[in-house]
Design a protein around this motif. Structure first.
Motif, short mmCIF file in Angstrom:
data_model
loop_
_atom_site.label_atom_id
_atom_site.label_comp_id
_atom_site.label_asym_id
_atom_site.label_seq_id
_atom_site.Cartn_x
_atom_site.Cartn_y
_atom_site.Cartn_z
N CYS A 8 7.34 -36.97 -4.00
CA CYS A 8 8.57 -37.00 -3.19
C CYS A 8 8.68 -38.36 -2.48
N GLU A 9 9.84 -38.93 -2.53
CA GLU A 9 10.02 -40.27 -1.95
C GLU A 9 9.86 -40.28 -0.43
N ILE A 33 19.18 -39.53 -8.56
CA ILE A 33 19.63 -40.42 -9.64
C ILE A 33 19.94 -41.82 -9.10
N THR A 34 20.57 -41.86 -7.96
CA THR A 34 20.99 -43.13 -7.37
C THR A 34 19.81 -44.07 -7.12
N ASN A 35 18.73 -43.49 -6.59
CA ASN A 35 17.58 -44.33 -6.22
C ASN A 35 16.42 -44.24 -7.21
N GLY A 36 16.59 -43.49 -8.27
CA GLY A 36 15.52 -43.34 -9.26
C GLY A 36 14.26 -42.76 -8.65
N ALA A 37 14.43 -41.73 -7.81
CA ALA A 37 13.28 -41.18 -7.08
C ALA A 37 13.35 -39.66 -7.05
N LEU A 38 12.26 -39.08 -6.51
CA LEU A 38 12.18 -37.62 -6.40
C LEU A 38 12.25 -37.25 -4.93
N ILE A 39 12.94 -36.15 -4.64
CA ILE A 39 12.92 -35.66 -3.26
C ILE A 39 12.69 -34.15 -3.29
N CYS A 40 11.79 -33.68 -2.42
CA CYS A 40 11.49 -32.25 -2.43
C CYS A 40 12.54 -31.51 -1.60
#
Ligand SMILES: [Zn+2]
Length: 265
Positions: free
Chosen positions: A153-154, A168-175
């Motif tokens: 998670c970012e 998608i916007t930041n190319g990251a994962l968020i829980c």
């Protein structure tokens, strides 16, 4: 100067009365060639100027002018791609994306290999078309410098969160916990920013299997990228959606060939 090069035909456009402009992808970059007289019945190298043909081209070039095709021989023509309209549209889209993400005189070894492997996988039904398409999209994005990080998670850096979203916007994962917290904090303190964040960040909920599939598509050795299965329809659907949205978001536009593919599949 006479020379030869191995290249995959990404695009062929009619030019003048009898000629074609042919864009090929080589290990050393994209190159546009002129195929003189290729649309006449007599042309002896007609077969190597069709889309999806991987061939050894014999070229002639004067200075920095456009090279013209003197002859050549096919290495792989991916014949079966033309027999099924779904495969044909997908192969066209794959070549369109490769064309967009490749430059002239820049190394394209990985993109060439990915594109050839993808055409091979489509032709031979190695996996469902939607899976092959998604793997290609994510790998093509990663090769081109848009590599997302879905390892943790970012915000809280938790690697094992159950419910996660692909930012998608930041190319990251968020829980889901961080997302809720973020929403609550913003909602409490600044109501305007809540909408702002929701509109600005494109978030796709991921299943654990679809998240693993994305990570595999990015990190697996080139020859193994298609070697996994998604048994649940929901996982494949999420994986397909996430990869397409991610690539198109970073390219900033869609493709006619993709619309055609979606019109039938
Ligand atoms: Zn978190």
């Amino acid at each position: 100067m006479l020379y030869t090069v191995d290249g995959l035909v990404l695009q062929a456009k009619n030019y003048g009365e009898n000629d074609k402009l042919v864009t090929i992808l080589t290990a050393d970059g994209k190159q546009t060639l002129i195929a003189k007289g290729v649309r006449s019945m007599k042309s002896k190298y007609k077969n190597i100027t069709e889309p999806f043909v991987y061939a050894n081209f014999e070229l002639n070039q004067k200075g920095s002018a456009i090279a013209w095709i003197k002859g050549g021989s096919s290495i792989e023509i991916f014949y079966n791609l033309r027999e099924d309209v779904g495969k044909l549209f997908l192969a066209t889209y794959v070549c369109d994306v490769a064309n967009e993400l490749s430059g002239e005189r820049v190394e394209c070894k990985d993109m060439l290999r990915l594109t050839l492997n993808t055409l091979y996988a489509i032709m031979n039904d190695l996996r469902p078309l939607s899976q092959i398409k998604a793997v290609f999209e994510m790998r093509a994005a990663a090769i081109s410098g848009y590599c997302p990080n879905l390892d943790y998670c970012e915000e809280c850096e938790n690697e094992n969160a159950e419910l996660t979203y692909f930012d998608i916007t930041n190319g990251a994962l968020i829980c889901s916990e961080c997302l809720n917290r973020r929403g609550q904090i913003v909602k409490k303190n600044l109501s305007l920013a809540y909408d702002d964040i929701r509109e600005r960040n494109v978030l796709i909920p991921l299943t654990p299997a679809s998240r693993s599939a994305i990570r595999f598509s990015i990190g697996a050795p080139a020859e193994k990228i298609f070697s996994f299965s998604l048994s649940e329809a929901e996982d494949l659907k999420t994986f397909s959606k996430a990869c397409e949205e991610y690539l198109l978001y970073h390219l900033g536009h869609g493709f006619d060939s993709l619309d055609l593919y979606h019109s039938i599949l």
